[in-house]
Design a protein around this motif. Structure first.
Motif, PDB file in Angstrom:
ATOM      1  N   THR A  30       0.839  -1.213   0.000  1.00 27.26           N
ATOM      2  CA  THR A  30       0.000   0.000   0.000  1.00 27.26           C
ATOM      3  C   THR A  30       0.862   1.247   0.000  1.00 27.26           C
ATOM      4  OG1 THR A  30      -1.769  -1.167   1.182  1.00 27.26           O
ATOM      5  CG2 THR A  30      -1.826   1.235   1.224  1.00 27.26           C
ATOM      6  N   SER A  31       1.955   1.205   0.761  1.00 27.75           N
ATOM      7  CA  SER A  31       2.838   2.370   0.853  1.00 27.75           C
ATOM      8  C   SER A  31       3.670   2.570  -0.403  1.00 27.75           C
ATOM      9  CB  SER A  31       3.767   2.225   2.059  1.00 27.75           C
ATOM     10  OG  SER A  31       4.781   1.239   1.811  1.00 27.75           O
ATOM     11  N   ARG A  32       3.705   1.563  -1.288  1.00 34.23           N
ATOM     12  CA  ARG A  32       4.518   1.670  -2.520  1.00 34.23           C
ATOM     13  C   ARG A  32       3.669   1.814  -3.775  1.00 34.23           C
ATOM     14  NH1 ARG A  32       7.375   1.555   1.372  1.00 34.23           N
ATOM     15  NH2 ARG A  32       9.615   1.054   1.439  1.00 34.23           N
ATOM     16  N   LEU A  33       2.374   1.922  -3.653  1.00 31.46           N
ATOM     17  CA  LEU A  33       1.526   2.072  -4.837  1.00 31.46           C
ATOM     18  C   LEU A  33       1.906   3.303  -5.666  1.00 31.46           C
ATOM     19  CD1 LEU A  33      -2.063   1.116  -3.595  1.00 31.46           C
ATOM     20  CD2 LEU A  33      -0.800   0.036  -5.483  1.00 31.46           C
ATOM     21  N   TYR A  34       2.410   4.337  -4.998  1.00 33.92           N
ATOM     22  CA  TYR A  34       2.777   5.556  -5.701  1.00 33.92           C
ATOM     23  C   TYR A  34       3.849   5.301  -6.761  1.00 33.92           C
ATOM     24  CZ  TYR A  34       7.208   5.872  -3.147  1.00 33.92           C
ATOM     25  OH  TYR A  34       8.459   5.618  -2.639  1.00 33.92           O
ATOM     26  N   LYS A  35       4.658   4.242  -6.581  1.00 35.66           N
ATOM     27  CA  LYS A  35       5.724   3.937  -7.526  1.00 35.66           C
ATOM     28  C   LYS A  35       5.185   3.475  -8.880  1.00 35.66           C
ATOM     29  CE  LYS A  35       9.705   2.953  -4.771  1.00 35.66           C
ATOM     30  NZ  LYS A  35      10.992   2.372  -5.104  1.00 35.66           N
ATOM     31  N   LEU A  36       3.911   3.108  -8.915  1.00 38.25           N
ATOM     32  CA  LEU A  36       3.302   2.633 -10.158  1.00 38.25           C
ATOM     33  C   LEU A  36       2.502   3.718 -10.864  1.00 38.25           C
ATOM     34  CD1 LEU A  36       2.041  -0.848  -8.854  1.00 38.25           C
ATOM     35  CD2 LEU A  36       4.165  -0.332 -10.086  1.00 38.25           C
ATOM     36  N   GLU A  37       2.565   4.936 -10.340  1.00 34.66           N
ATOM     37  CA  GLU A  37       1.808   6.034 -10.962  1.00 34.66           C
ATOM     38  C   GLU A  37       2.587   6.658 -12.104  1.00 34.66           C
ATOM     39  OE1 GLU A  37       0.946   8.574  -7.660  1.00 34.66           O
ATOM     40  OE2 GLU A  37      -0.663   7.275  -6.915  1.00 34.66           O
TER      41      GLU A  37
END
Length: 363
Positions: free
Chosen positions: A356-363
Motif C-alpha cells: 500500500t505504501s509503494r503504490l505511488y511507484k506505479l503512478e
C-alpha cells in the motif's frame, strides 16, 4: 471451506535393493521401478527423488511416473513434495490456490499421506504436472509447454547464473510438451523482448505475451513474495490458437514470509515492481503500468486481505494438523507448525502495509 474426507493414503512399494539404489546417489535422475496403490487399485510406476537442494533433506520428495495403467486420474505423472523446509506445510498450496483465485493458470495440489513399504513416510503435497493432460483437463487449446529449470529463464540475453551473454536463447528452459519447432517461438519471444525498440515493444508485446495474465502472474509473485519466482518456478505455455505465451506458477513453498531455507524474509524484501527484463519492459509502458497498479489495488481490496485469506489458512491448518502428528519427520515440531499460522497472518498484514505504501511507484 468444508472438508469431510481425510487426505488419501498413497501406498508405494519399492524393492529394498532399489531403495538402496535410490539412496546411493540422491542426485541421480534414473528412476527405479515400484508399485503405487490406492483403494486397492495397483499401478506399475517409476519413481525417483525430485528437486534440487531439497534432495539433501531427510524427508525426500518424489517424482512418480505411471506406465501400467499409463494414467492415474487423468495424469501420467505426479510430484510428491515433502515441504520439509516449510514448517507450516501449507505455503505451496496456499500460493497456488491464490494464483487460481486471481485468474492465473495454476496446478492443482492436495495433501496426501504417503506410505513406503507399509511404513508411514509422512504428509506430502501432491502437485499436478503441467503437461498436455493439464491442458486437457481444463479444455485449453493445444500448445507447447516449457519448464523454467534454472535462473537463466530470466527473459534476458544475459545469464542470471554467470552474468555472461547466453550461448542459446532457450537457455534455462526444458521442453515438457510440444515439438522441436516450438522452440523457435520460445527463442523468438526472448529475442523480441530484448531487441524491439520501445515503440515496437509497445505495439508488438500484446501479440507475443498475454499481457493481462502476465500482470496477474506478476501480482501473484509480488503478493506471495516468491523471490525466485521472476526467473524460476514457472512453466511457459504457448496457446496454439492465440499464439500467446502464458506463465504458470510452480513450487511456491518459499513464500508468505519464509525463504527457500525456511528463514524469515522481511515483508518488504521483494519490491512492488518485481524483477526480470520482461517485467521491466512491460511496466515501462504507461498503459500496462496503470493496469498493473489497478490489479494490485483491486487485490489489496479483495483477495489479499485477512477477511479473504485468514479463514482459508485456518481451515487448511486445522485440516492437516492431525496428519502432521502422524508424520515421523515433523510430529515433534508441532509447536513450530502451530506458530506458523500466526506468522503467515502477520506477514499478510505487513505485506499489505508495504505494498500500500509503494503504490505511488506505479503512478
Amino acid at each position: 471451506m468444508s472438508r469431510l474426507n481425510p487426505p488419501p493414503t498413497y501406498q508405494l512399494y519399492i524393492h529394498p535393493k532399489d531403495i538402496i539404489e535410490l539412496r546411493k546417489d540422491i542426485w541421480s535422475d534414473d528412476p527405479v521401478p515400484g508399485t503405487f496403490t490406492l483403494n486397492k487399485k495397483k499401478y506399475l510406476i517409476d519413481i525417483v527423488y525430485r528437486g534440487s537442494h531439497i534432495r539433501k533433506l531427510p524427508k525426500k520428495s518424489y517424482h512418480v511416473s505411471f506406465y501400467k495403467p499409463s494414467l492415474f486420474r487423468g495424469a501420467k505423472e505426479l510430484h510428491l513434495n515433502s515441504e520439509y523446509n516449510d514448517r507450516s506445510l501449507i505455503r505451496n498450496k496456499l500460493s497456488l490456490d491464490f494464483f487460481s483465485e486471481i485468474g492465473v493458470l495454476a496446478p492443482h495440489s492436495q495433501h496426501v499421506l504417503l506410505k513406503i513399504n507399509g511404513k508411514m513416510s509422512g504428509l506430502y503435497l501432491e502437485l499436478e504436472s503441467v503437461d498436455e493432460h493439464f491442458l486437457k483437463k481444463r479444455q485449453l487449446a493445444e500448445g507447447a509447454i516449457f519448464y523454467a529449470v534454472d535462473g537463466d529463464a530470466n527473459f534476458s540475453l544475459i545469464s542470471d547464473l554467470d552474468k555472461e551473454t547466453k550461448k542459446s536463447l532457450s537457455l534455462g528452459y526444458e521442453r515438457k510438451y510440444g515439438t522441436v519447432d516450438d522452440g523457435f517461438y520460445l527463442e523468438k519471444m526472448i529475442y523480441d523482448i530484448n531487441t524491439l525498440s520501445n515503440q515496437e515493444f509497445k505495439k508488438e508485446i500484446k501479440n507475443i505475451i498475454h499481457v493481462d495474465k502476465y500482470l496477474r502472474w506478476l501480482a501473484g509473485i509480488v503478493f506471495t513474495q516468491n523471490y525466485d519466482g521472476f526467473v524460476h518456478n514457472y512453466a511457459l505455455y504457448r496457446n496454439k490458437e492465440t499464439g500467446l505465451f502464458e506463465l504458470i506458477p510452480w513450487d511456491y513453498d518459499a513464500t508468505w514470509g519464509r525463504d527457500v531455507n525456511g528463514r524469515y524474509m522481511d515483508a518488504g524484501y521483494v519490491p512492488i515492481e518485481g524483477y526480470n527484463t520482461l517485467t521491466a519492459r512491460i511496466l515501462d509502458v504507461d498503459e500496462y503500468r496503470k493496469d498493473y497498479r489497478n490489479l494490485i489495488k483491486g487485490m489489496l481490496d479483495q483477495e489479499f486481505t485477512l477477511d479473504f485469506l485468514q479463514p482459508k489458512i485456518e481451515d487448511l491448518h486445522q485440516f492437516i494438523r492431525p496428519y502432521v502428528l502422524m508424520d515421523p519427520y515433523v510430529k515433534d515440531k508441532i509447536d513450530d507448525f502451530d506458530s506458523e499460522l500466526q506468522f503467515i497472518v502477520q506477514f499478510i498484514k505487513d505485506r499489505r502495509d508495504y505494498l500500500t505504501s509503494r503504490l505511488y511507484k506505479l503512478e
